[in-house]
Design a protein around this motif. Structure first.
Motif, PDB file in Angstrom:
ATOM      1  N   GLN A  27       7.204  -7.941 -24.005  1.00  0.00           N
ATOM      2  CA  GLN A  27       5.985  -8.276 -24.781  1.00  0.00           C
ATOM      3  C   GLN A  27       6.170  -7.958 -26.432  1.00  0.00           C
ATOM      4  N   GLU A  28       7.265  -7.607 -26.683  1.00  0.00           N
ATOM      5  CA  GLU A  28       7.660  -7.199 -28.131  1.00  0.00           C
ATOM      6  C   GLU A  28       8.851  -7.782 -28.535  1.00  0.00           C
ATOM      7  N   PRO A  29       8.887  -8.000 -30.041  1.00  0.00           N
ATOM      8  CA  PRO A  29      10.006  -8.842 -30.629  1.00  0.00           C
ATOM      9  C   PRO A  29      11.109  -7.802 -30.546  1.00  0.00           C
ATOM     10  N   ILE A  30      12.297  -8.686 -30.395  1.00  0.00           N
ATOM     11  CA  ILE A  30      13.649  -7.966 -30.174  1.00  0.00           C
ATOM     12  C   ILE A  30      14.536  -8.122 -31.338  1.00  0.00           C
ATOM     13  N   ASP A  31      15.115  -6.782 -31.888  1.00  0.00           N
ATOM     14  CA  ASP A  31      15.802  -6.734 -33.034  1.00  0.00           C
ATOM     15  C   ASP A  31      17.271  -6.990 -32.860  1.00  0.00           C
ATOM     16  N   ILE A  32      17.523  -6.692 -31.939  1.00  0.00           N
ATOM     17  CA  ILE A  32      19.066  -6.789 -31.415  1.00  0.00           C
ATOM     18  C   ILE A  32      19.076  -7.311 -30.033  1.00  0.00           C
ATOM     19  N   PHE A  33      20.280  -8.325 -30.018  1.00  0.00           N
ATOM     20  CA  PHE A  33      20.262  -9.008 -28.617  1.00  0.00           C
ATOM     21  C   PHE A  33      21.745  -8.946 -28.275  1.00  0.00           C
ATOM     22  N   VAL A  34      22.167  -8.148 -27.139  1.00  0.00           N
ATOM     23  CA  VAL A  34      23.471  -8.222 -26.564  1.00  0.00           C
ATOM     24  C   VAL A  34      23.467  -8.804 -25.336  1.00  0.00           C
ATOM     25  N   TYR A  35      24.004 -10.110 -25.213  1.00  0.00           N
ATOM     26  CA  TYR A  35      24.348 -10.898 -23.965  1.00  0.00           C
ATOM     27  C   TYR A  35      25.709 -10.558 -23.426  1.00  0.00           C
ATOM     28  N   ASN A  36      25.504  -9.821 -22.237  1.00  0.00           N
ATOM     29  CA  ASN A  36      26.872  -9.406 -21.429  1.00  0.00           C
ATOM     30  C   ASN A  36      26.722  -9.540 -20.068  1.00  0.00           C
ATOM     31  N   CYS A  37      27.466 -10.579 -19.694  1.00  0.00           N
ATOM     32  CA  CYS A  37      27.513 -10.892 -18.115  1.00  0.00           C
ATOM     33  C   CYS A  37      28.933 -11.103 -17.778  1.00  0.00           C
ATOM     34  N   GLY A  38      29.316 -10.455 -16.785  1.00  0.00           N
ATOM     35  CA  GLY A  38      30.752 -10.467 -16.494  1.00  0.00           C
ATOM     36  C   GLY A  38      31.350 -11.073 -15.165  1.00  0.00           C
ATOM     37  N   ALA A  39      30.417 -11.604 -14.316  1.00  0.00           N
ATOM     38  CA  ALA A  39      30.749 -12.270 -13.133  1.00  0.00           C
ATOM     39  C   ALA A  39      31.766 -13.192 -13.433  1.00  0.00           C
ATOM     40  N   SER A  40      32.813 -13.381 -12.452  1.00  0.00           N
ATOM     41  CA  SER A  40      33.843 -14.388 -12.644  1.00  0.00           C
ATOM     42  C   SER A  40      34.181 -14.644 -11.242  1.00  0.00           C
ATOM     43  N   HIS A  41      34.636 -16.044 -10.949  1.00  0.00           N
ATOM     44  CA  HIS A  41      35.134 -16.477  -9.759  1.00  0.00           C
ATOM     45  C   HIS A  41      36.661 -17.004  -9.848  1.00  0.00           C
ATOM     46  N   TYR A  42      37.452 -16.505  -9.037  1.00  0.00           N
ATOM     47  CA  TYR A  42      38.801 -16.661  -9.050  1.00  0.00           C
ATOM     48  C   TYR A  42      39.207 -17.744  -8.113  1.00  0.00           C
ATOM     49  N   GLY A  43      39.702 -18.822  -8.487  1.00  0.00           N
ATOM     50  CA  GLY A  43      40.105 -19.734  -7.436  1.00  0.00           C
ATOM     51  C   GLY A  43      40.538 -21.051  -8.326  1.00  0.00           C
ATOM     52  N   LEU A  44      41.085 -21.950  -7.518  1.00  0.00           N
ATOM     53  CA  LEU A  44      41.357 -23.374  -8.016  1.00  0.00           C
ATOM     54  C   LEU A  44      40.118 -24.352  -8.306  1.00  0.00           C
ATOM     55  N   LEU A  45      40.163 -24.962  -9.208  1.00  0.00           N
ATOM     56  CA  LEU A  45      39.174 -25.807  -9.533  1.00  0.00           C
ATOM     57  C   LEU A  45      38.326 -26.661  -8.364  1.00  0.00           C
ATOM     58  N   THR A  46      39.567 -27.316  -7.676  1.00  0.00           N
ATOM     59  CA  THR A  46      38.933 -28.026  -6.453  1.00  0.00           C
ATOM     60  C   THR A  46      38.465 -27.342  -5.347  1.00  0.00           C
ATOM     61  N   ASP A  47      38.583 -26.069  -5.466  1.00  0.00           N
ATOM     62  CA  ASP A  47      37.737 -25.189  -4.448  1.00  0.00           C
ATOM     63  C   ASP A  47      36.565 -24.968  -4.758  1.00  0.00           C
ATOM     64  N   PHE A  48      36.149 -24.892  -5.884  1.00  0.00           N
ATOM     65  CA  PHE A  48      34.638 -24.631  -6.408  1.00  0.00           C
ATOM     66  C   PHE A  48      33.569 -25.684  -5.833  1.00  0.00           C
ATOM     67  N   THR A  49      32.449 -25.177  -5.697  1.00  0.00           N
ATOM     68  CA  THR A  49      31.577 -26.058  -5.206  1.00  0.00           C
ATOM     69  C   THR A  49      30.559 -26.284  -6.563  1.00  0.00           C
ATOM     70  N   GLU A  50      29.880 -27.522  -6.266  1.00  0.00           N
ATOM     71  CA  GLU A  50      29.138 -27.858  -7.504  1.00  0.00           C
ATOM     72  C   GLU A  50      27.962 -27.029  -7.812  1.00  0.00           C
ATOM     73  N   GLN A  51      27.454 -26.203  -6.693  1.00  0.00           N
ATOM     74  CA  GLN A  51      26.525 -25.048  -7.249  1.00  0.00           C
ATOM     75  C   GLN A  51      27.242 -24.003  -7.844  1.00  0.00           C
ATOM     76  N   SER A  52      28.327 -23.577  -7.554  1.00  0.00           N
ATOM     77  CA  SER A  52      28.845 -22.403  -8.259  1.00  0.00           C
ATOM     78  C   SER A  52      29.590 -22.698  -9.661  1.00  0.00           C
ATOM     79  N   ILE A  53      29.818 -24.133  -9.666  1.00  0.00           N
ATOM     80  CA  ILE A  53      30.043 -24.584 -10.979  1.00  0.00           C
ATOM     81  C   ILE A  53      28.841 -24.296 -11.932  1.00  0.00           C
TER      82      ILE A  53
END
Length: 241
Positions: free
Chosen positions: A75-101
């Motif tokens: 509910q309050e204004p933010i002064d500093i924003f740190v976007y930090n997300c680290g999940a990664s999927h390891y595999g060939l592009l052809t093995d990715f589902t459309e949802q995972s992409i």
């Protein structure tokens, strides 16, 4: 008291960033996805050690509704924003589902854009603010078997450079941090032999530590970096330069 939003706060890097910020007296809004126990533990640690003001917020940023769900609890204004997300999927592009992409691109790029869009109006009004995006070395050079992740992080780097130009007249700095191999649980997918070979391939001869990423965030949110914007700071032991 300045207010900071950190996403992915319960990860190895997020925890170190959160401790650094709490030690400096910021009011913290810490995001997590599903690990509520880890978020509560972190909140209690920061309150006990630093007497900090800490709110924990849950949202799934791999989904399109995630950013708005997160912001609905601030509910309050933010002064500093740190976007930090680290999940990664390891595999060939052809093995990715459309949802995972879609989920990978949403998590590492689109949610960062959506959150920034909502947070910057109050920064512009005050003519003050800092935005830090945690990217990846693969966003700079690309990696086989992490193609979608690399593409999203590369887009994030371009977003940093573009947004910095828009916000510079309002005295708001936008920067990115591009870690190489950092000692986090993301390395658990590799064997000890694979990790040893990987460390030998890095000129510095070792992996980076989460603290070293937090130190970079500390500099980029400080007044010492007020004339630095649109920069992607590599932390990779000269692995890819």
């Amino acid at each position: 008291m300045k207010k900071v939003l950190v996403t992915g706060a319960t990860g190895a890097i997020g925890i170190k960033i959160s401790h650094m910020l709490a030690s400096q007296g910021f009011q913290l809004f810490l995001h997590y996805h599903s690990n509520e126990a880890a978020a509560i533990k972190l909140q209690n640690e920061l309150i006990k050690k630093y007497n900090s003001s800490v709110s924990i917020l849950s949202a799934d940023l791999s989904q399109s509704e995630g950013p708005q769900h997160l912001l609905s609890n601030i509910q309050e204004p933010i002064d500093i924003f740190v976007y930090n997300c680290g999940a990664s999927h390891y595999g060939l592009l052809t093995d990715f589902t459309e949802q995972s992409i879609r989920e990978t691109v949403q998590l590492h790029l689109l949610s960062a854009i959506s959150l920034s869009k909502s947070l910057i109006p109050s920064m512009i009004q005050k003519k003050s603010g800092k935005i830090i995006m945690i990217s990846s070395v693969w966003g700079e050079v690309g990696a086989a078997c992490e193609t979608v992740y690399s593409a999203a992080k590369g887009g994030l780097n371009a977003f940093v450079k573009a947004l910095s130009k828009e916000l510079a007249p309002s005295q708001i700095q936008v920067n990115g941090i591009s870690p190489g191999v950092i000692s986090t649980p993301m390395l658990n997918q590799f064997s000890e032999e694979e990790k040893r070979e990987l460390a030998e391939d890095i000129p510095a001869g070792r992996f980076g530590e989460p603290d070293e990423v937090a130190h970079a965030v500390e500099f980029l949110i400080s007044a010492k970096s007020d004339y630095i914007s649109g920069h992607i700071l590599s932390i990779n032991g000269s692995w890819y330069t």
